[in-house]
Design an enzyme around this catalytic site. Structure first.
Site, PDB file in Angstrom:
ATOM      1  N   MET A  30     -22.866 -66.655  42.310  1.00 45.40           N
ATOM      2  CA  MET A  30     -21.937 -68.089  42.570  1.00 45.40           C
ATOM      3  C   MET A  30     -21.288 -68.075  43.975  1.00 45.40           C
ATOM      4  O   MET A  30     -20.217 -68.465  44.093  1.00 45.40           O
ATOM      5  CB  MET A  30     -21.297 -67.793  41.157  1.00 45.40           C
ATOM      6  CG  MET A  30     -21.915 -68.142  40.035  1.00 45.40           C
ATOM      7  SD  MET A  30     -21.014 -68.635  38.500  1.00 45.40           S
ATOM      8  CE  MET A  30     -19.627 -67.511  38.520  1.00 45.40           C
ATOM      9  N   GLY A  31     -21.774 -67.141  44.945  1.00 47.03           N
ATOM     10  CA  GLY A  31     -20.931 -67.371  46.201  1.00 47.03           C
ATOM     11  C   GLY A  31     -19.853 -66.266  46.288  1.00 47.03           C
ATOM     12  O   GLY A  31     -19.665 -65.494  45.225  1.00 47.03           O
ATOM     13  N   LEU A  33     -19.183 -64.038  48.335  1.00 46.26           N
ATOM     14  CA  LEU A  33     -20.002 -62.782  48.324  1.00 46.26           C
ATOM     15  C   LEU A  33     -19.085 -61.528  48.691  1.00 46.26           C
ATOM     16  O   LEU A  33     -18.327 -61.770  49.722  1.00 46.26           O
ATOM     17  CB  LEU A  33     -21.031 -62.945  49.327  1.00 46.26           C
ATOM     18  CG  LEU A  33     -21.930 -64.075  49.049  1.00 46.26           C
ATOM     19  CD1 LEU A  33     -23.389 -63.875  49.857  1.00 46.26           C
ATOM     20  CD2 LEU A  33     -22.740 -63.989  47.494  1.00 46.26           C
ATOM     21  N   HIS A  34     -19.255 -60.360  48.239  1.00 46.22           N
ATOM     22  CA  HIS A  34     -18.616 -59.091  48.606  1.00 46.22           C
ATOM     23  C   HIS A  34     -19.558 -58.209  48.467  1.00 46.22           C
ATOM     24  O   HIS A  34     -20.857 -58.083  48.275  1.00 46.22           O
ATOM     25  CB  HIS A  34     -17.438 -58.858  47.683  1.00 46.22           C
ATOM     26  CG  HIS A  34     -17.846 -59.144  46.130  1.00 46.22           C
ATOM     27  ND1 HIS A  34     -18.830 -57.982  45.478  1.00 46.22           N
ATOM     28  CD2 HIS A  34     -17.591 -60.002  45.272  1.00 46.22           C
ATOM     29  CE1 HIS A  34     -18.788 -58.582  44.189  1.00 46.22           C
ATOM     30  NE2 HIS A  34     -18.402 -59.485  44.047  1.00 46.22           N
ATOM     31  N   HIS A  37     -22.236 -57.977  45.722  1.00 48.51           N
ATOM     32  CA  HIS A  37     -23.487 -58.829  45.820  1.00 48.51           C
ATOM     33  C   HIS A  37     -24.407 -58.427  47.076  1.00 48.51           C
ATOM     34  O   HIS A  37     -25.692 -58.294  47.139  1.00 48.51           O
ATOM     35  CB  HIS A  37     -23.032 -60.431  46.426  1.00 48.51           C
ATOM     36  CG  HIS A  37     -22.184 -60.933  45.438  1.00 48.51           C
ATOM     37  ND1 HIS A  37     -20.671 -61.237  45.748  1.00 48.51           N
ATOM     38  CD2 HIS A  37     -22.553 -61.552  44.271  1.00 48.51           C
ATOM     39  CE1 HIS A  37     -20.218 -61.962  44.667  1.00 48.51           C
ATOM     40  NE2 HIS A  37     -21.334 -62.199  43.555  1.00 48.51           N
ATOM     41  N   GLN A 153     -24.798 -59.585  30.644  1.00 48.16           N
ATOM     42  CA  GLN A 153     -25.547 -60.534  31.183  1.00 48.16           C
ATOM     43  C   GLN A 153     -26.985 -60.206  31.766  1.00 48.16           C
ATOM     44  O   GLN A 153     -27.914 -60.661  31.365  1.00 48.16           O
ATOM     45  CB  GLN A 153     -24.799 -61.114  32.707  1.00 48.16           C
ATOM     46  CG  GLN A 153     -25.689 -62.134  33.618  1.00 48.16           C
ATOM     47  CD  GLN A 153     -25.243 -62.417  34.750  1.00 48.16           C
ATOM     48  OE1 GLN A 153     -24.135 -63.614  34.646  1.00 48.16           O
ATOM     49  NE2 GLN A 153     -25.213 -62.217  35.973  1.00 48.16           N
ATOM     50  N   MET A 184     -15.587 -54.457  42.058  1.00 48.44           N
ATOM     51  CA  MET A 184     -15.461 -55.639  43.068  1.00 48.44           C
ATOM     52  C   MET A 184     -15.896 -56.668  42.401  1.00 48.44           C
ATOM     53  O   MET A 184     -16.976 -56.815  41.464  1.00 48.44           O
ATOM     54  CB  MET A 184     -16.598 -55.386  44.235  1.00 48.44           C
ATOM     55  CG  MET A 184     -16.064 -54.436  45.214  1.00 48.44           C
ATOM     56  SD  MET A 184     -17.015 -54.646  46.723  1.00 48.44           S
ATOM     57  CE  MET A 184     -15.917 -53.118  47.703  1.00 48.44           C
ATOM     58  N   SER A 185     -15.421 -57.767  42.496  1.00 48.99           N
ATOM     59  CA  SER A 185     -15.160 -59.043  41.759  1.00 48.99           C
ATOM     60  C   SER A 185     -14.991 -60.222  42.532  1.00 48.99           C
ATOM     61  O   SER A 185     -13.808 -60.103  43.255  1.00 48.99           O
ATOM     62  CB  SER A 185     -14.763 -59.146  40.480  1.00 48.99           C
ATOM     63  OG  SER A 185     -14.739 -60.613  39.992  1.00 48.99           O
TER      64      SER A 185
HETATM   65  P1  AMP Z   1     -21.632 -63.548  40.633  1.00 44.76           P
HETATM   66  O1  AMP Z   1     -21.762 -64.073  41.923  1.00 44.76           O
HETATM   67  O2  AMP Z   1     -20.330 -63.174  40.064  1.00 44.76           O
HETATM   68  O3  AMP Z   1     -22.402 -64.206  39.465  1.00 44.76           O
HETATM   69  O4  AMP Z   1     -22.693 -62.250  40.717  1.00 44.76           O
HETATM   70  C1  AMP Z   1     -23.797 -62.214  41.178  1.00 44.76           C
HETATM   71  C2  AMP Z   1     -24.728 -60.926  41.077  1.00 44.76           C
HETATM   72  O5  AMP Z   1     -23.966 -59.986  41.606  1.00 44.76           O
HETATM   73  C3  AMP Z   1     -24.619 -60.618  39.642  1.00 44.76           C
HETATM   74  O6  AMP Z   1     -25.864 -60.082  39.233  1.00 44.76           O
HETATM   75  C4  AMP Z   1     -23.574 -59.681  39.343  1.00 44.76           C
HETATM   76  O7  AMP Z   1     -23.627 -58.684  38.244  1.00 44.76           O
HETATM   77  C5  AMP Z   1     -23.598 -59.106  40.734  1.00 44.76           C
HETATM   78  N1  AMP Z   1     -22.257 -58.392  40.949  1.00 44.76           N
HETATM   79  C6  AMP Z   1     -21.313 -58.835  41.004  1.00 44.76           C
HETATM   80  N2  AMP Z   1     -20.155 -57.805  41.387  1.00 44.76           N
HETATM   81  C7  AMP Z   1     -20.787 -56.624  41.383  1.00 44.76           C
HETATM   82  C8  AMP Z   1     -20.227 -55.485  41.791  1.00 44.76           C
HETATM   83  N3  AMP Z   1     -19.078 -55.206  41.946  1.00 44.76           N
HETATM   84  N4  AMP Z   1     -21.395 -54.394  41.824  1.00 44.76           N
HETATM   85  C9  AMP Z   1     -22.622 -54.952  41.575  1.00 44.76           C
HETATM   86  N5  AMP Z   1     -23.292 -55.956  41.468  1.00 44.76           N
HETATM   87  C10 AMP Z   1     -22.308 -56.987  41.415  1.00 44.76           C
END
Ligand code: AMP
Length: 282
Positions: A30-31, A33-34, A37, A153, A184-185
């Protein structure tokens, strides 16, 4: 690196590479990015001839009172990060591309979608399963990469891909954490300085569970209670749920045995954070 907004064009661009014999690795995001991602993107890059990242804040997975409108959208930065990581194609559709007027079809993974995060967020995993199915159909990847950070998920998507015989391999990568352990989030940017400090309590409570188990505590109710007590010490924290479940069925297990999935969702101020660990106990 190409940036494509239209469904047909994205499908065509990927098909061309597939015809040339390149394997396609896909990272849906969902962008905002960290490093979490980026760990998925790097893995996809190392294992495939062609790497696609999608950036789409999917309205179907947000409830009416959730943070869809304020979800961070640092698109320029996301594009430059993708470029740096050697991504071949960013699929960056608008909502109308994914859900044109008259859109009617949804995918539901029963049971797994109703537990844990599914309780306070009804419809969330239906939105996730639907958008991931659409993205798989558009991109047709050989392998898709997801993070253990969103453990439920990952379980829902693996079940969906298996139940629907989707011709894609699902890989789930470990959680990437900040130095102090906070997972990270993209939502961590919502936290104030004080809340950011408090937020490490999620990780600390998972570590507490690990230590308790190592010291022989096998009763999941007791472990959950101790985690609750630790988190309760932070004024900014409000527990949504804490559970210890079977990693496949996501159902509560009374005693620690084999693989168990310790999961939690906690509000820190107005931000809902999730975290988890998987423990393998002989
Ligand atoms: P999102 O943009 O939050 O929908 O995340 C996209 C993908 O990145 C999903 O598969 C998440 O599980 C993964 N992701 C998000 N945060 C992390 C993290 N801290 N470590 C590993 N994968 C992550």
């Amino acid at each position: 690196m190409k940036i494509i907004k239209k469904v047909d064009e994205a499908s065509k661009a990927v098909r061309k590479r597939k015809e040339k014999g390149k394997s396609v690795g896909f990272v849906p995001t969902m962008g905002a990015l960290h490093e979490g991602h980026l760990s998925l993107i790097r893995r996809a890059r190392s294992e495939n001839g062609f790497v696609v990242v999608s950036i789409f804040v999917n309205p179907a997975q947000f409830g009416p009172k959730e943070d869809l409108k304020r979800y961070p959208k640092p698109v320029k930065n996301d594009i430059s990060l993708c470029k740096k990581e050697g991504v071949d194609l960013i699929f960056y559709p608008e909502v109308k591309q994914m859900y044109p007027e008259g859109y009617k079809t949804y995918i539901e993974v029963k049971e797994l979608s109703d537990l844990l995060c599914g309780k306070p967020r009804p419809g969330h995993f239906k939105g996730v399963a639907t958008v991931v199915t659409k993205l798989f159909n558009i991109i047709q990847p050989d392998t898709a990469y997801f993070g253990q950070k969103d453990g439920q998920q990952a379980a829902v998507i693996k079940k969906m891909a298996s139940d629907l015989n989707m011709p894609v391999k699902i890989k789930v990568m470990p959680i990437v954490r900040e130095k102090d352990g906070l997972a990270m989030s993209s939502r961590n940017v919502y936290l104030s300085t004080k809340e950011r400090k408090d937020a490490v309590v999620l990780f600390n409570s998972l570590n507490l569970a690990k230590v308790l188990i190592k010291n022989g505590q096998m009763n999941t109710d007791t472990i959950i209670l101790r985690m609750k007590q630790l988190i309760g010490k932070k004024k900014s924290a409000k527990i949504d749920y804490i559970d210890i479940v079977d990693p496949n069925t996501l159902k509560r297990i009374p005693k620690i045995k084999g693989s168990c999935f310790i999961v939690l969702a906690v509000w820190i101020g107005k931000t809902r954070l999730i975290d988890n660990i998987i423990i393998r106990h002989a």
